[in-house]
Each structure stands twice: as structure tokens, then as C-alpha cells.
Design an enzyme around this catalytic site. Structure first.
Site, short mmCIF file in Angstrom:
data_model
loop_
_atom_site.label_atom_id
_atom_site.label_comp_id
_atom_site.label_asym_id
_atom_site.label_seq_id
_atom_site.Cartn_x
_atom_site.Cartn_y
_atom_site.Cartn_z
N ASN A 13 34.25 40.57 18.09
CA ASN A 13 34.88 41.81 17.61
C ASN A 13 33.73 42.76 17.28
O ASN A 13 33.07 42.59 16.26
CB ASN A 13 35.74 41.51 16.37
N TRP A 14 33.54 43.72 18.16
CA TRP A 14 32.41 44.64 17.96
C TRP A 14 32.67 45.64 16.83
O TRP A 14 31.77 46.35 16.43
CB TRP A 14 32.14 45.40 19.26
N LYS A 15 33.92 45.72 16.38
CA LYS A 15 34.28 46.71 15.35
C LYS A 15 33.80 48.10 15.80
O LYS A 15 33.83 48.39 16.99
CB LYS A 15 33.71 46.29 13.99
N HIS A 99 43.89 43.14 11.55
CA HIS A 99 42.59 42.84 10.93
C HIS A 99 42.58 43.41 9.51
O HIS A 99 43.11 44.49 9.27
CB HIS A 99 41.45 43.47 11.77
N GLU A 101 40.40 44.86 7.90
CA GLU A 101 39.80 46.20 7.79
C GLU A 101 40.82 47.28 8.14
O GLU A 101 40.84 48.34 7.52
CB GLU A 101 38.55 46.28 8.69
N GLU A 171 40.88 34.72 8.81
CA GLU A 171 39.66 35.42 8.41
C GLU A 171 39.71 35.73 6.91
O GLU A 171 40.26 36.76 6.50
CB GLU A 171 39.55 36.75 9.17
N GLY A 177 31.62 39.75 6.98
CA GLY A 177 30.45 40.62 6.85
C GLY A 177 29.63 40.38 5.60
O GLY A 177 28.75 41.16 5.25
N SER A 217 31.73 35.66 9.05
CA SER A 217 30.32 35.26 9.05
C SER A 217 30.03 34.02 9.89
O SER A 217 29.12 33.24 9.58
CB SER A 217 29.81 35.07 7.62
N GLY A 238 32.23 38.77 14.31
CA GLY A 238 31.85 40.18 14.15
C GLY A 238 30.36 40.37 14.39
O GLY A 238 29.90 40.49 15.53
N GLY A 239 29.58 40.37 13.32
CA GLY A 239 28.15 40.66 13.38
C GLY A 239 27.40 39.92 14.48
O GLY A 239 26.62 40.52 15.24
P1 13P Z 1 31.68 38.93 10.62
O1 13P Z 1 31.47 37.86 11.64
O2 13P Z 1 30.74 40.08 10.75
O3 13P Z 1 31.79 38.37 9.23
O4 13P Z 1 33.14 39.58 10.94
C1 13P Z 1 34.21 38.74 11.10
C2 13P Z 1 35.36 39.55 11.57
O5 13P Z 1 35.91 40.33 10.83
C3 13P Z 1 35.79 39.38 12.96
O6 13P Z 1 36.99 40.03 13.20
#
Ligand code: 13P
Length: 257
Positions: A13-15, A99, A101, A171, A177, A217, A238-239
Site C-alpha cells: 500500500n503505497w498510500k 483503511h 487512515e 491492521e 507506521g 509495520s 505500507g512503508g
Molecule cells: P506500515 O507498514 O507503514 O505500518 O503501514 C501499514 C498499512 O497501513 C498498510 O495498509
């Protein structure tokens, strides 16, 4: 990994990161780091809507394209929105829904999440439904109760056949993050509880088929332990999905027979 009833999904997930022009060099590096055959492991990249065209031009057999959001409206006068048909036309096969976010930043309620799930399923796009508790809920021992509520609300009114096609990503908000990952046991406990809920609501056959991912994470170092859990069928990353070398390590772990 030996997941008898389900395939493994490693989804990035590149966000709101990277640029469309960075898609190609990223893919070149990722492809070089992952096996030619991924043994029942689907690799998915969920990119911003502006990057979909660039990703679809790459037409990779090994990497499926995903979006991060769609409108809960079908089409019409909704300025600035992007429909499920639009992302499908570009070749998106997956789309993230619910999600934390988006729930926090954009007010995506359970009703909206449910509406988006229905539209995606109608259009033949696999939804990746995200659920997760806050730190306060975990500290108050409300995790399983809250996750069960979120899953039920999101799947409300779907047929068992539709539920079978939904991918669920657990999640925990406190792990996103933050560099603070759920332990293997914590993640397994919740993913098992989700599968139990599906078994009670839709029967053993359906619950065995649904892919449940962990996100929060996950990285090159901790992925092996998480992916080895019996009810964790992959990751939503994500990251670490922004770094081709790190993402490739996770894909390789998911592709291990
Ligand atoms: P991180 O891997 O950066 O913690 O993000 C997880 C996430 O929200 C994937 O959708």
C-alpha cells in the site's frame, strides 16, 4: 508456507507516496528481486489513482494492480471522485476499503465501507477490507469485540459467495507506521478470531477460503514470523513496500513453499 486452502497475498500500500514516473524504475528493481514463479503467492501493488495508468502500462504478469479507494457512488455528478468502473478499466484487480487512515481522514463510515465493498464485488474487483483497533481499545481488552463488530458491519448483507471473495486485512491502528508491530501471537489471535467469526456466520467452507492478511509495520525482518502463523495468509505493507529490496524480501518469504 503451507496454506492448504488459500493463496498467499503480499500487497503493498503505497498510500500517498511516490510519483507516477517512479513506477517503472520501482518495478524494474522489484522484478529483479522476486522469483519468476511465486508459488501461489499473489503480489499486489495498491498505488494512488494517479499512478494506475503507469502501472497498467507495465502489464506485469507477476504483479497485480490495486487501487487504494473508490467512490461509494456508481457514477455521475460527484466531482473529484473515482469510480470502480474507472479503475477496472485500467486493469485494477484489487482495491483497499476501510483503511483506518480513510476512516479517520475522510469519514469513511461502516455504511460507506459496506457500500464500497458491494460496488467492488459487483464489478469483479477484489476488495481488501481493513479492520483494526486503537491502542485504547486494545488496552481496555476490547480488541476482539471491536474487530468482530467492524467485520460484521462491513460484510452486512453480502451473500456467502461474495464474502468468499473478500480479502480481510487486520491492521491494528497502533502498529501502522509506528514501527511497533503486533507480536506473531497477537496478530494470529485476532486473525483466528476473524476466521472463527466467519465460520459462525457463513460456515466452515467459506471461513477456510477467505484470505486474511496482517498489516502494521511489517518489514523484511519481522515478516517470516508473522507469515508463518496458521491464520495469516499474507501482508498489507505500507512503508516497506516503498523500498523494492525490502518488499522483495517479503514477497520471497510469501512465495516459499
Ligand atoms: P506500515 O507498514 O507503514 O505500518 O503501514 C501499514 C498499512 O497501513 C498498510 O495498509
Amino acid at each position: 508456507m503451507n496454506k492448504k486452502y488459500r493463496k498467499v497475498i503480499i500487497a503493498g500500500n503505497w498510500k500517498m507516496n511516490m510519483l507516477p514516473s517512479q513506477v517503472r524504475p520501482f518495478l524494474d528493481e522489484l522484478r529483479a528481486g522476486i522469483p519468476a514463479a511465486t508459488h501461489g503467492c499473489s503480489v499486489v501493488l495498491c498505488v494512488p489513482a494517479t499512478h494506475l495508468a503507469a502501472l497498467s502500462r507495465e502489464k506485469s504478469r507477476r504483479i497485480a494492480m490495486g487501487a487504494q479507494n473508490i467512490s461509494h457512488f456508481d457514477k455521475g455528478a460527484h466531482t473529484g471522485e473515482i469510480s470502480a468502473d474507472m479503475i477496472a478499466d485500467l486493469g485494477a484487480r484489487y482495491c483497499i476499503v476501510g483503511h483506518s487512515e480513510r476512516r479517520a481522514d475522510n469519514g469513511d463510515t461502516d455504511e460507506i465501507v459496506n457500500a464500497k465493498l458491494r460496488i467492488l464485488l459487483e464489478k469483479g474487483i477484489t476488495p481488501i477490507l481493513c479492520v483494526g483497533e486503537s491502542l485504547e481499545q486494545r488496552d481496555r481488552d476490547l480488541t476482539i469485540e471491536f474487530i468482530s463488530y467492524q467485520v460484521k458491519a462491513a460484510l452486512y448483507g453480502l451473500t456467502p459467495d461474495q464474502v468468499k471473495k473478500v480479502v480481510i486485512a487486520y491492521e491494528p491502528i497502533w502498529a501502522i507506521g509506528t514501527g511497533r508491530t503486533a507480536t506473531d501471537e497477537q496478530a494470529q489471535e485476532v486473525c483466528f478470531a476473524i476466521r472463527e467469526l466467519l465460520r459462525r456466520e457463513y460456515g466452515a467452507l467459506i471461513s477456510r477460503k477467505v484470505c486474511i492478511l496482517y498489516g502494521g509495520s511489517m518489514n523484511a525482518k519481522n515478516c517470516a514470523g508473522l507469515l508463518a502463523q496458521p491464520d495469516i495468509d499474507g501482508g498489507l505493507i505500507g512503508g516497506a513496500s516503498l523500498k523494492p529490496a525490502d518488499f522483495a524480501v517479503i514477497v520471497r518469504e510469501g512465495s516459499r513453499e
